[in-house]
Design an enzyme around this catalytic site. Sequence first.
Site, PDB file in Angstrom:
ATOM      1  N   ASN A   7      18.435 -35.472  31.902  1.00 37.93           N
ATOM      2  CA  ASN A   7      16.749 -35.314  31.604  1.00 37.93           C
ATOM      3  C   ASN A   7      16.742 -35.255  30.222  1.00 37.93           C
ATOM      4  O   ASN A   7      17.533 -34.348  29.422  1.00 37.93           O
ATOM      5  CB  ASN A   7      16.513 -34.046  32.463  1.00 37.93           C
ATOM      6  CG  ASN A   7      15.140 -33.918  32.061  1.00 37.93           C
ATOM      7  OD1 ASN A   7      14.682 -33.916  31.043  1.00 37.93           O
ATOM      8  ND2 ASN A   7      14.463 -33.262  32.986  1.00 37.93           N
ATOM      9  N   HIS A  10      13.489 -33.086  26.623  1.00 34.92           N
ATOM     10  CA  HIS A  10      13.833 -32.439  25.246  1.00 34.92           C
ATOM     11  C   HIS A  10      13.593 -33.324  24.175  1.00 34.92           C
ATOM     12  O   HIS A  10      13.397 -32.767  23.122  1.00 34.92           O
ATOM     13  CB  HIS A  10      14.853 -31.339  25.293  1.00 34.92           C
ATOM     14  CG  HIS A  10      14.748 -30.349  26.452  1.00 34.92           C
ATOM     15  ND1 HIS A  10      13.616 -29.470  26.406  1.00 34.92           N
ATOM     16  CD2 HIS A  10      15.575 -30.003  27.425  1.00 34.92           C
ATOM     17  CE1 HIS A  10      13.944 -28.638  27.545  1.00 34.92           C
ATOM     18  NE2 HIS A  10      14.928 -28.864  28.219  1.00 34.92           N
ATOM     19  N   ARG A  18       6.224 -33.160  16.015  1.00 30.36           N
ATOM     20  CA  ARG A  18       5.773 -33.748  14.782  1.00 30.36           C
ATOM     21  C   ARG A  18       4.678 -34.805  15.285  1.00 30.36           C
ATOM     22  O   ARG A  18       4.213 -35.651  14.192  1.00 30.36           O
ATOM     23  CB  ARG A  18       6.654 -34.275  13.793  1.00 30.36           C
ATOM     24  CG  ARG A  18       7.473 -33.030  12.986  1.00 30.36           C
ATOM     25  CD  ARG A  18       6.599 -32.552  12.123  1.00 30.36           C
ATOM     26  NE  ARG A  18       7.357 -31.098  11.569  1.00 30.36           N
ATOM     27  CZ  ARG A  18       7.979 -31.146  10.631  1.00 30.36           C
ATOM     28  NH1 ARG A  18       8.364 -31.961   9.709  1.00 30.36           N
ATOM     29  NH2 ARG A  18       8.606 -29.929  10.161  1.00 30.36           N
ATOM     30  N   HIS A  43      10.337 -36.055  33.191  1.00 26.54           N
ATOM     31  CA  HIS A  43       9.303 -35.655  34.083  1.00 26.54           C
ATOM     32  C   HIS A  43       8.030 -35.776  33.144  1.00 26.54           C
ATOM     33  O   HIS A  43       7.794 -35.356  31.842  1.00 26.54           O
ATOM     34  CB  HIS A  43       9.614 -34.122  33.882  1.00 26.54           C
ATOM     35  CG  HIS A  43       8.480 -33.370  34.546  1.00 26.54           C
ATOM     36  ND1 HIS A  43       8.581 -31.842  34.911  1.00 26.54           N
ATOM     37  CD2 HIS A  43       7.171 -33.606  35.352  1.00 26.54           C
ATOM     38  CE1 HIS A  43       7.529 -31.372  35.452  1.00 26.54           C
ATOM     39  NE2 HIS A  43       6.951 -32.539  35.679  1.00 26.54           N
ATOM     40  N   ARG A  45       4.593 -34.898  32.655  1.00 26.97           N
ATOM     41  CA  ARG A  45       3.834 -33.517  32.996  1.00 26.97           C
ATOM     42  C   ARG A  45       2.364 -34.075  32.897  1.00 26.97           C
ATOM     43  O   ARG A  45       1.914 -35.041  32.119  1.00 26.97           O
ATOM     44  CB  ARG A  45       4.123 -32.456  32.058  1.00 26.97           C
ATOM     45  CG  ARG A  45       5.576 -31.991  32.257  1.00 26.97           C
ATOM     46  CD  ARG A  45       5.649 -30.698  31.509  1.00 26.97           C
ATOM     47  NE  ARG A  45       5.022 -29.713  31.966  1.00 26.97           N
ATOM     48  CZ  ARG A  45       5.585 -28.622  32.878  1.00 26.97           C
ATOM     49  NH1 ARG A  45       6.946 -28.699  33.205  1.00 26.97           N
ATOM     50  NH2 ARG A  45       4.905 -27.755  33.421  1.00 26.97           N
ATOM     51  N   ARG A  49       3.107 -32.888  27.539  1.00 30.53           N
ATOM     52  CA  ARG A  49       3.658 -32.053  26.565  1.00 30.53           C
ATOM     53  C   ARG A  49       4.736 -32.707  25.690  1.00 30.53           C
ATOM     54  O   ARG A  49       5.293 -32.463  24.746  1.00 30.53           O
ATOM     55  CB  ARG A  49       3.900 -30.550  26.819  1.00 30.53           C
ATOM     56  CG  ARG A  49       5.153 -30.507  27.858  1.00 30.53           C
ATOM     57  CD  ARG A  49       5.332 -29.099  27.972  1.00 30.53           C
ATOM     58  NE  ARG A  49       4.219 -28.430  28.619  1.00 30.53           N
ATOM     59  CZ  ARG A  49       4.981 -27.353  29.615  1.00 30.53           C
ATOM     60  NH1 ARG A  49       6.062 -26.832  29.456  1.00 30.53           N
ATOM     61  NH2 ARG A  49       3.866 -26.577  30.297  1.00 30.53           N
ATOM     62  N   GLU A  70      10.247 -37.458  37.544  1.00 31.77           N
ATOM     63  CA  GLU A  70       9.821 -36.179  38.078  1.00 31.77           C
ATOM     64  C   GLU A  70       8.191 -36.115  38.039  1.00 31.77           C
ATOM     65  O   GLU A  70       7.766 -36.522  36.957  1.00 31.77           O
ATOM     66  CB  GLU A  70      10.567 -34.934  37.387  1.00 31.77           C
ATOM     67  CG  GLU A  70      11.975 -34.889  37.568  1.00 31.77           C
ATOM     68  CD  GLU A  70      12.447 -33.561  36.871  1.00 31.77           C
ATOM     69  OE1 GLU A  70      11.720 -32.746  36.106  1.00 31.77           O
ATOM     70  OE2 GLU A  70      13.513 -33.286  36.830  1.00 31.77           O
ATOM     71  N   THR A 101      10.223 -26.015  35.051  1.00 32.83           N
ATOM     72  CA  THR A 101       9.779 -26.180  36.322  1.00 32.83           C
ATOM     73  C   THR A 101      10.493 -24.873  36.793  1.00 32.83           C
ATOM     74  O   THR A 101      11.756 -24.355  36.628  1.00 32.83           O
ATOM     75  CB  THR A 101      10.635 -27.278  36.967  1.00 32.83           C
ATOM     76  OG1 THR A 101      10.281 -28.372  36.390  1.00 32.83           O
ATOM     77  CG2 THR A 101       9.996 -27.379  38.373  1.00 32.83           C
ATOM     78  N   GLU A 151      16.421 -32.391  46.236  1.00 34.66           N
ATOM     79  CA  GLU A 151      17.050 -31.661  45.069  1.00 34.66           C
ATOM     80  C   GLU A 151      17.102 -30.312  45.318  1.00 34.66           C
ATOM     81  O   GLU A 151      16.060 -29.639  44.883  1.00 34.66           O
ATOM     82  CB  GLU A 151      16.648 -32.220  43.793  1.00 34.66           C
ATOM     83  CG  GLU A 151      17.608 -31.668  42.540  1.00 34.66           C
ATOM     84  CD  GLU A 151      16.799 -31.996  41.253  1.00 34.66           C
ATOM     85  OE1 GLU A 151      16.139 -33.017  41.232  1.00 34.66           O
ATOM     86  OE2 GLU A 151      16.990 -31.324  40.251  1.00 34.66           O
ATOM     87  N   HIS A 198      18.971 -27.921  37.727  1.00 37.15           N
ATOM     88  CA  HIS A 198      18.325 -26.834  37.094  1.00 37.15           C
ATOM     89  C   HIS A 198      19.119 -25.852  36.704  1.00 37.15           C
ATOM     90  O   HIS A 198      19.803 -25.305  37.274  1.00 37.15           O
ATOM     91  CB  HIS A 198      17.055 -26.322  37.829  1.00 37.15           C
ATOM     92  CG  HIS A 198      15.836 -25.793  37.193  1.00 37.15           C
ATOM     93  ND1 HIS A 198      15.877 -24.544  36.130  1.00 37.15           N
ATOM     94  CD2 HIS A 198      14.758 -26.498  36.829  1.00 37.15           C
ATOM     95  CE1 HIS A 198      14.921 -24.730  35.765  1.00 37.15           C
ATOM     96  NE2 HIS A 198      14.163 -25.796  35.865  1.00 37.15           N
ATOM     97  N   ALA A 199      19.150 -25.747  35.221  1.00 39.06           N
ATOM     98  CA  ALA A 199      20.074 -24.582  34.621  1.00 39.06           C
ATOM     99  C   ALA A 199      21.536 -24.680  34.591  1.00 39.06           C
ATOM    100  O   ALA A 199      22.239 -23.864  34.808  1.00 39.06           O
ATOM    101  CB  ALA A 199      19.567 -23.153  35.034  1.00 39.06           C
TER     102      ALA A 199
HETATM  103  N1  PXP Z   1      15.772 -30.881  37.934  1.00 41.54           N
HETATM  104  C1  PXP Z   1      14.362 -30.673  38.066  1.00 41.54           C
HETATM  105  C2  PXP Z   1      13.452 -31.150  39.092  1.00 41.54           C
HETATM  106  C3  PXP Z   1      13.795 -30.204  36.692  1.00 41.54           C
HETATM  107  O1  PXP Z   1      12.334 -29.783  36.703  1.00 41.54           O
HETATM  108  C4  PXP Z   1      14.596 -30.026  35.933  1.00 41.54           C
HETATM  109  C5  PXP Z   1      13.789 -29.460  34.558  1.00 41.54           C
HETATM  110  O2  PXP Z   1      12.931 -30.486  33.805  1.00 41.54           O
HETATM  111  C6  PXP Z   1      16.014 -30.404  35.788  1.00 41.54           C
HETATM  112  C7  PXP Z   1      16.480 -30.539  37.025  1.00 41.54           C
HETATM  113  C8  PXP Z   1      16.852 -30.074  34.632  1.00 41.54           C
HETATM  114  O3  PXP Z   1      16.831 -28.667  34.298  1.00 41.54           O
HETATM  115  P1  PXP Z   1      17.877 -28.066  32.887  1.00 41.54           P
HETATM  116  O4  PXP Z   1      16.987 -28.504  31.698  1.00 41.54           O
HETATM  117  O5  PXP Z   1      17.660 -26.758  33.062  1.00 41.54           O
HETATM  118  O6  PXP Z   1      19.132 -28.656  33.113  1.00 41.54           O
END
Ligand code: PXP
Length: 254
Positions: A7, A10, A18, A43, A45, A49, A70, A101, A151, A198-199
Amino acid sequence: MPLLGVNIDHVATLRQARRGSEPDPVRAAHEAELGGADIITIHLREDRRHIQDRDADRLKAFVAARLNLEMAATDEMVKFARRLGPHMCTLVPEGRREVTTEGGLDVAKDLARLRGVVRRLRDSGIVVSAFIDADERQVESALNAGFDACELHTGPYAAAFASAGGDFSRPKLWESFDIVRGAGALIRSRSMRFNAGHALNYLNVGPIAGLPGVAELHIGHAIVSRAVFTGLRQAVADMKAAMSSATHGTELPA
Ligand code: PXP
């Protein structure tokens, strides 16, 4: 070993700080691919953002890996996705104030509407995944709504891993892992694709990567954080190595 979806939101967050042109998410996707990413996840959004519409178009044009979009299950996003044509769309809940999320999609509550959204995306040849909590009712509802994949939200597992220091003899960690494992088995028994994310990070990913039949892991924050120091290509390669590491410690304690 599961496929790795990187992903890169970031990277766009940093650029948007900027409102400039760097760092470029397309360059990031390219570096991630060179490090071994199988999938690029973004993603888009509603508040735009980080990732912008133009990023999605450029990524679709330049990325060789599969693109996973996403998105919230809104009309606007369904139209966008049908025009873009990513390999997969992952439907996520979206809160304007959330930092990331926060929870899974409540498929059970929104079944009729989601069924229509899934149908429209699938009609365009897009694989559709539901980001859900590891919960039996949500898995059964996802099947009912016609999703190809689920997922599982690994946030609670990751939090338990952190507070137990990765010690699987601690019941809370074992239980949260077993919940993901059980929901994953249910997804597979319903002939859907089992993804997770996620995480996840370099320490906690091994046991999840070793779950039977897990097809894809979607990981962002940990990889982009490491990339600040090592470069993205190396950070992705390191994650692939962590994914293939032993799943030691995940057998049921005696
Ligand atoms: N899966 C989904 C559905 C998410 O929304 C996110 C965060 O955007 C991730 C995975 C990745 O999560 P992390 O950035 O915590 O690795």
